[in-house]
Design a protein around this motif. Sequence first.
Motif, PDB file in Angstrom:
ATOM      1  N   LEU A  98    -124.353  28.797 -67.270  1.00  0.00           N
ATOM      2  CA  LEU A  98    -125.778  28.474 -67.570  1.00  0.00           C
ATOM      3  C   LEU A  98    -124.833  28.036 -69.420  1.00  0.00           C
ATOM      4  O   LEU A  98    -125.093  27.135 -70.010  1.00  0.00           O
TER       5      LEU A  98
ATOM      6  N   PHE B  65    -126.194  24.075 -69.736  1.00  0.00           N
ATOM      7  CA  PHE B  65    -126.936  23.412 -70.533  1.00  0.00           C
ATOM      8  C   PHE B  65    -126.691  24.102 -71.958  1.00  0.00           C
ATOM      9  O   PHE B  65    -126.254  22.919 -72.878  1.00  0.00           O
ATOM     10  N   ASN B  66    -125.823  25.316 -72.964  1.00  0.00           N
ATOM     11  CA  ASN B  66    -125.781  25.717 -74.100  1.00  0.00           C
ATOM     12  C   ASN B  66    -124.479  24.187 -74.760  1.00  0.00           C
ATOM     13  O   ASN B  66    -124.844  24.137 -75.639  1.00  0.00           O
TER      14      ASN B  66
ATOM     15  N   SER C  67    -128.171  14.947 -66.576  1.00  0.00           N
ATOM     16  CA  SER C  67    -128.835  15.778 -66.468  1.00  0.00           C
ATOM     17  C   SER C  67    -128.559  15.894 -64.476  1.00  0.00           C
ATOM     18  O   SER C  67    -127.618  15.792 -64.458  1.00  0.00           O
TER      19      SER C  67
ATOM     20  N   GLY D 120    -132.654  19.633 -61.544  1.00  0.00           N
ATOM     21  CA  GLY D 120    -133.719  20.159 -62.421  1.00  0.00           C
ATOM     22  C   GLY D 120    -134.750  19.372 -62.252  1.00  0.00           C
ATOM     23  O   GLY D 120    -136.203  20.127 -63.768  1.00  0.00           O
TER      24      GLY D 120
ATOM     25  N   ALA E  59    -132.017  25.288 -62.981  1.00  0.00           N
ATOM     26  CA  ALA E  59    -132.208  25.813 -64.607  1.00  0.00           C
ATOM     27  C   ALA E  59    -131.815  25.401 -65.682  1.00  0.00           C
ATOM     28  O   ALA E  59    -132.174  24.836 -66.031  1.00  0.00           O
ATOM     29  N   ALA E  60    -130.723  24.977 -65.420  1.00  0.00           N
ATOM     30  CA  ALA E  60    -129.566  24.568 -66.741  1.00  0.00           C
ATOM     31  C   ALA E  60    -129.817  23.123 -66.751  1.00  0.00           C
ATOM     32  O   ALA E  60    -130.621  22.462 -68.143  1.00  0.00           O
ATOM     33  N   LYS E  61    -130.098  22.643 -65.908  1.00  0.00           N
ATOM     34  CA  LYS E  61    -130.196  21.292 -65.954  1.00  0.00           C
ATOM     35  C   LYS E  61    -131.704  20.688 -66.113  1.00  0.00           C
ATOM     36  O   LYS E  61    -132.378  19.473 -67.111  1.00  0.00           O
TER      37      LYS E  61
ATOM     38  N   GLY F 230    -133.284  22.919 -68.218  1.00  0.00           N
ATOM     39  CA  GLY F 230    -133.172  22.369 -69.924  1.00  0.00           C
ATOM     40  C   GLY F 230    -132.774  21.698 -70.568  1.00  0.00           C
ATOM     41  O   GLY F 230    -132.932  20.596 -72.021  1.00  0.00           O
TER      42      GLY F 230
ATOM     43  N   ALA G  79    -135.407  18.927 -70.341  1.00  0.00           N
ATOM     44  CA  ALA G  79    -136.340  18.714 -71.819  1.00  0.00           C
ATOM     45  C   ALA G  79    -136.084  18.617 -73.287  1.00  0.00           C
ATOM     46  O   ALA G  79    -136.265  18.026 -73.447  1.00  0.00           O
ATOM     47  N   TRP G  80    -134.434  18.994 -72.982  1.00  0.00           N
ATOM     48  CA  TRP G  80    -134.084  18.859 -74.946  1.00  0.00           C
ATOM     49  C   TRP G  80    -133.727  17.773 -74.609  1.00  0.00           C
ATOM     50  O   TRP G  80    -133.389  17.205 -75.919  1.00  0.00           O
TER      51      TRP G  80
END
Length: 244
Positions: free
Chosen positions: A106, A110-111, A136, A140, A152-154, A156, A159-160
């Motif tokens: 993650l 994501f981070n 992405s 996702g 889940a990471a994708k 995020g 959405a970001w």
Amino acid sequence: MRILIFGATSAIATEAARAWAERGESLFLVARDKKKLKALAADLKARGAAHVAVLDCAAEASKAHASLPVKASKALGGLDAALIAHGVLPDEERCRRDAAYALATLQVNFNSVVSVGTPLAAFFEAQKAGVMGIISSVAGDRGRASNATYGAAKAGVSAWASGQRARLAKSGVHVATLKPGFVDSPMTSHLKKGPLFASARKVGRGVVNAMDKRKDTSYLPGFWKPIMLAVIHLPSPIFKKLKL
Ligand SMILES: NC(=O)c1ccc[n+]([C@@H]2O[C@H](COP(=O)([O-])OP(=O)(O)OC[C@H]3O[C@@H](n4cnc5c(N)ncnc54)[C@H](OP(=O)(O)O)[C@@H]3O)[C@@H](O)[C@H]2O)c1
């Protein structure tokens, strides 16, 4: 155009960079592997890039991310666009029994996109111009059993990127969300290839086209859009029974 690429050695990013090089753009390549970076820079110069600069930096090196836009701008004489392309495909079986491993993936998927993307967004906002492409994935769009952690990471990332696009539009800055489906690249080298797989070249050129045309969200190739529309709307009782 002067373009920063984070995760430049990815197969998809390499193909996008080749398309940009062929039309004479200037490129600031960021990736963690110095040897691969050197080889890619030579390839892109031979293909016609006006200027190529490289910097080694890992997704985990968050303290180094803040200075990337300024370094790229200094090296290229300005910065017009950026592509964030790095990522890993985790072993989902291992994610189920090893939370530390899941969290590490993650962090990369994501981070670190937020860590790299935040100073880029601030840079473009301050100059009131720029295009950010963020890779992405269709993964996702709906969490699947076989890739819940990656998905889940994708999710995020999507959405970001959507939030940044809405925020930065008034500053003249565009954020393009790029959602590839299955791509034949080192990331999927262990998977059996089927008809839904696209080449990194096709997807890389799709990335360039989407950023040129300032598209909001692009499925790459486009046939993934109706597929994902169907997947998103599948009723849960059916979705749970499918081996996806
Ligand atoms: N392939 C697919 O089916 C597919 C589908 C949907 C979305 N995507 C997304 O497309 C993007 C590009 O993937 P790809 O298919 O081109 O795969 P790839 O060729 O395997 O590229 C992955 C890239 O991520 C870099 N990377 C991995 N961990 C890193 C870390 N900790 N720090 C810095 N860089 C790191 C790799 O660097 P090294 O070269 O040093 O290993 C490589 O450049 C990724 O965001 C991926 O999630 C891929």
